[in-house]
Each structure stands twice: as structure tokens, then as C-alpha cells.
Design a protein around this motif. Structure first.
Motif, PDB file in Angstrom:
ATOM      1  N   ALA A  54      -9.391  -1.573   7.129  1.00  0.00           N
ATOM      2  CA  ALA A  54      -9.886  -2.636   7.980  1.00  0.00           C
ATOM      3  C   ALA A  54     -10.124  -3.871   7.287  1.00  0.00           C
ATOM      4  N   VAL A  55     -10.466  -3.855   5.772  1.00  0.00           N
ATOM      5  CA  VAL A  55     -10.838  -4.903   4.904  1.00  0.00           C
ATOM      6  C   VAL A  55      -9.627  -5.726   4.789  1.00  0.00           C
ATOM      7  N   SER A  56      -8.392  -5.117   4.283  1.00  0.00           N
ATOM      8  CA  SER A  56      -7.316  -5.479   3.772  1.00  0.00           C
ATOM      9  C   SER A  56      -6.379  -5.884   4.917  1.00  0.00           C
ATOM     10  N   GLY A  57      -6.349  -5.109   5.883  1.00  0.00           N
ATOM     11  CA  GLY A  57      -5.167  -5.340   6.975  1.00  0.00           C
ATOM     12  C   GLY A  57      -3.980  -4.484   6.581  1.00  0.00           C
ATOM     13  N   THR A  58      -3.903  -3.970   5.556  1.00  0.00           N
ATOM     14  CA  THR A  58      -2.789  -3.128   5.165  1.00  0.00           C
ATOM     15  C   THR A  58      -2.517  -1.962   6.180  1.00  0.00           C
TER      16      THR A  58
END
Length: 421
Positions: A94-98
């Protein structure tokens, strides 16, 4: 034993390409993230509900997923989209979008619930909220269980069930079983053994089996669910329970008490359930006027009913209502979040804050538009307020003055902060 089929990653159809943040864009595989929503970057990434989908705000950008389910702690998102007659499934940090590579699942599926650690997901042919709606009538329910390696197992569960949560060891799936299956008007919580596909009753708080016929059945509204900090206990607030009898009453033969709201406590590790009754007048007003928040250490639950202007504090160790107090009366949907020493509640265009040691001492802030969600930043130094087409943030330790704002067209709800792995 229920019919089931097993397929490995090698027997799935060819995996689709698509790693990185662009995989979060939604149904269109070539869609790019939306244009920046504001010149001032958002201090913390947030999970939101927007235009009937799950969204993530990061910095000055917004990304949207049309079919997705997030872990309760906001760390991982499982997303899907149609791929011809089949379904593409992938996972996003969720934070990085990876994002992981996409795997292709035979048939059409949507994510329904995910394990607390985010490693296993249950998919159904149509998503149903466990707290907002009832499923259409049906005699059996197909469920697909997929792990982090893309290995799936299909179950054909008898009856009309909605997956709610996984056991901590991933061997069981808690479901709401709706009765009667073709015209549902009530439901009960059961555990499905994923090895056999068979469903059975939960145990009691004393870890004793429930006798046949003693399972409690609910008819009211599931308002909200929260998971504790150890990801081991799921608390769900239920309101409007006419003539309800808890399992403990059925076993003892006592009549049901005149209770209109309670917190259903589901232990994901030990596999038992217990209901904490809320006193009058909780549950007598609109369900949307109730909200629940858990303290960061998981020791206390606070339930607010803004319609009656009352707040109740529940000890999660004792599973009893420790005290109640007067709060501010209002109307409309209520939202709540708790910090280490303060409780924040919102309804309409107002936010109230109370010291957790003095629940009756309330200060009020005004915001621009009706609130659609509250969230504290991971460091608890910012209170985020979802409003009409915007998210603002405030200093929770001061007067509530607005520190910043981003516009979010189509915003309908603020879920909470996205957290790093």
C-alpha cells in the motif's frame, strides 16, 4: 466432504505482466495514476473509498482499484480485474505501490476477505459487505482460496455464506451463514475447515464446544469491524437485534436480555466467540449513528452513539463494559478513532475530542463539510478528516486547526493510514 478442485501456479493461465506502482491503477491495464490532487503533498499515504472503489492517496497523487480488499492494518491490498472470461489477481504494497506479477484465475472472481497477515485471500463470485448488506438467495456458495504463491483451491460450500476472516493459522475460514439460504433474514457465524470444506459452530469463550441448536442467530445490522493490534481478535459492532439470544443464553436456557447492541468478539487464534452487551440506549437509534474505536495498545474499545449522546468503554481483557458517560448528541453517520490518551468522534461537520480518562469532557471543532471518516497518522501527530471531495489534516493535540488539505473528487470514505511492511 465438499467438492473442491486444486490448481497450482503452473496450471494457472499465463501470468500477466505488471509490477510496480502502475499496477494499482484499476480496471484498465494501461491506465496511469490520476493527476495530482493538490499542490501540497499529503504527509502520510491513506486508504480511501472513492467512486465505489478502493483508493490510495500518496503525496500529490491518487490511484484507484475497482475491485480490491485491503488488510485491516493497511499494509497490503489484493486486487483483481477481468481478464477475458477469467480473472487477473495481484497484490500491492500500500505505501510503495509495488505490485506482484498478476496471475490468471479460471473464471470470474472478486476478493472478499484477506488474512490478517495478507498472505492468503478468499474470493467469491460477487462481493458482499459483511457489515452493510445481505447476499441474494442461493443454495451454495463457490469460494476460491489463493495463497501468496498463486496456488488456489476452489470450494463449493453448501448454503448461503459470506467469508468474513481467516483463522490465524490459515486452516479455517470464518463465514456468515445466512438463513434460510434462498430468502435470508438472519445469520450466524461459523468456521469452515479449509481442508475438508465442512462448516461447524465456534467454541465458547471457555473453549468449549457449542451444543447443537445453541448457536446464536443475528438479525440486526453489522455496523463496523476493527482488528486488534496483535491481529488476533476481530471486534464487530452489531445494532438492532430484536429478541436476540446469545449462545450463552441458549446453553443455559435463560431468555434473551433486552439488548439492542453488542460487540461480537471473534478470536482468530483460539477460535471462540463472545458478545459484549451494550446498555440502553445503545442500538435503539440509527445504526449509522454508532461508531467504534480501539486504543493503540488494544486494551480498550470505545463505542459511541451520537444519536443518544452516550459513549461506552469496554475492557478487552475482561470483555465487559467498564463505564459509560454522556457525550455530545448529534445526527447522521458517526466516525471514531482513538489515540493513546484521546478519543476523536465526528458526525456532520463537527469533530469532538475527549480525554480517555475523562470521557465526559468534550471539546468541539468545526470543519468545512460533513465528515466521512477519521484517521490518525502512524505517529499520532496528525488527525485526518475525510470530507466532501477533500481530506484535511489537523493537530490532534491543539485546537484542531486545519494544517493542510488535498482535494479528492469522488471521495465517499476515509479508511485509515496505509502502513509500511
Amino acid at each position: 466432504m465438499m467438492p473442491k478442485s486444486t490448481f497450482s501456479r503452473r496450471t494457472l493461465l499465463t501470468a500477466l505482466a505488471g509490477a510496480g506502482a502502475a499496477a494499482l491503477a484499476g480496471c484498465d491495464p494501461v491506465r496511469r495514476p490520476a493527476a495530482p490532487t493538490a499542490a501540497v503533498p499529503l504527509p502520510d499515504p491513506l486508504l480511501i473509498e472513492v467512486d465505489g472503489a478502493l483508493g490510495v492517496l500518496r503525496g500529490t497523487g491518487r490511484q484507484t482499484i475497482r475491485s480490491a480488499v485491503a488488510t485491516a492494518d493497511g499494509r497490503l491490498i489484493h486486487a483483481s480485474e477481468p481478464a477475458g472470461a477469467d480473472t487477473a489477481l495481484w497484490r500491492v504494497e500500500a505505501v510503495s505501490g509495488t505490485a506482484t506479477d498478476r496471475v490468471r484465475l479460471p473464471g470470474r472472481w472478486v476478493p472478499q476477505t484477506v488474512s490478517a497477515d495478507g498472505t492468503i485471500v478468499a474470493l467469491t463470485t460477487e462481493k458482499v459487505s459483511v457489515t452493510k448488506e445481505r447476499p441474494p438467495g442461493r443454495e451454495s456458495t463457490p469460494v476460491l482460496i489463493v495463497n501468496g504463491d498463486g496456488v488456489g483451491r476452489r470450494l463449493a460450500l453448501p448454503g448461503n455464506v459470506v467469508p468474513e476472516a481467516f483463522t490465524s493459522d490459515h486452516n479455517g475460514l470464518f463465514v456468515l451463514e445466512w438463513l434460510p439460504p434462498n430468502a435470508p433474514d438472519r445469520y450466524r457465524v461459523r468456521e469452515v475447515d479449509l481442508a475438508t470444506g465442512t462448516a461447524g459452530p465456534l467454541g465458547t469463550r471457555l473453549k468449549q464446544p457449542i451444543p447443537p441448536g445453541a448457536e446464536e442467530e443475528m438479525r440486526g445490522d453489522g455496523r463496523q469491524a476493527v482488528l486488534d493490534q496483535d491481529r488476533a481478535v476481530l471486534y464487530t459492532l452489531y445494532t438492532h437485534q430484536p429478541d436476540h439470544r446469545h449462545t450463552r443464553d441458549r446453553i443455559s436456557g435463560r431468555p434473551g436480555s433486552d439488548v439492542h447492541a453488542f460487540v461480537h468478539t471473534l478470536h482468530l487464534e483460539q477460535r471462540w466467540a463472545y458478545c459484549v452487551d451494550l446498555p440502553h440506549p445503545f442500538g435503539e437509534g440509527p445504526a449509522e449513528g454508532h461508531a467504534m474505536a480501539i486504543t493503540p495498545d488494544g486494551s480498550r474499545l470505545h463505542v459511541v452513539d451520537v444519536t443518544s449522546g452516550r459513549v461506552a468503554e469496554i475492557s478487552t481483557e475482561e470483555l465487559t463494559v467498564r463505564r459509560t458517560a454522556s457525550f455530545v448528541a448529534s445526527t447522521g453517520p458517526a466516525y471514531a478513532v482513538a489515540g493513546a490518551d484521546r478519543l476523536f468522534v465526528a458526525a456532520g461537520p463537527a469533530v469532538w475530542t475527549a480525554d480517555l480518562e475523562k470521557l465526559g469532557s468534550v471539546a468541539e471543532w468545526s470543519v468545512a463539510d460533513p465528515v466521512c471518516g477519521l484517521a490518525l497518522s502512524p505517529a499520532a501527530d496528525r488527525l485526518y478528516v475525510g470530507q466532501r471531495a477533500a481530506v484535511s489534516w489537523h493537530d490532534p493535540a491543539a485546537t484542531g486547526g486545519e494544517l493542510g488539505r488535498v482535494t479528492v473528487p469522488g471521495l465517499v470514505g476515509l479508511r485509515g493510514p496505509a502502513r509500511s511492511l
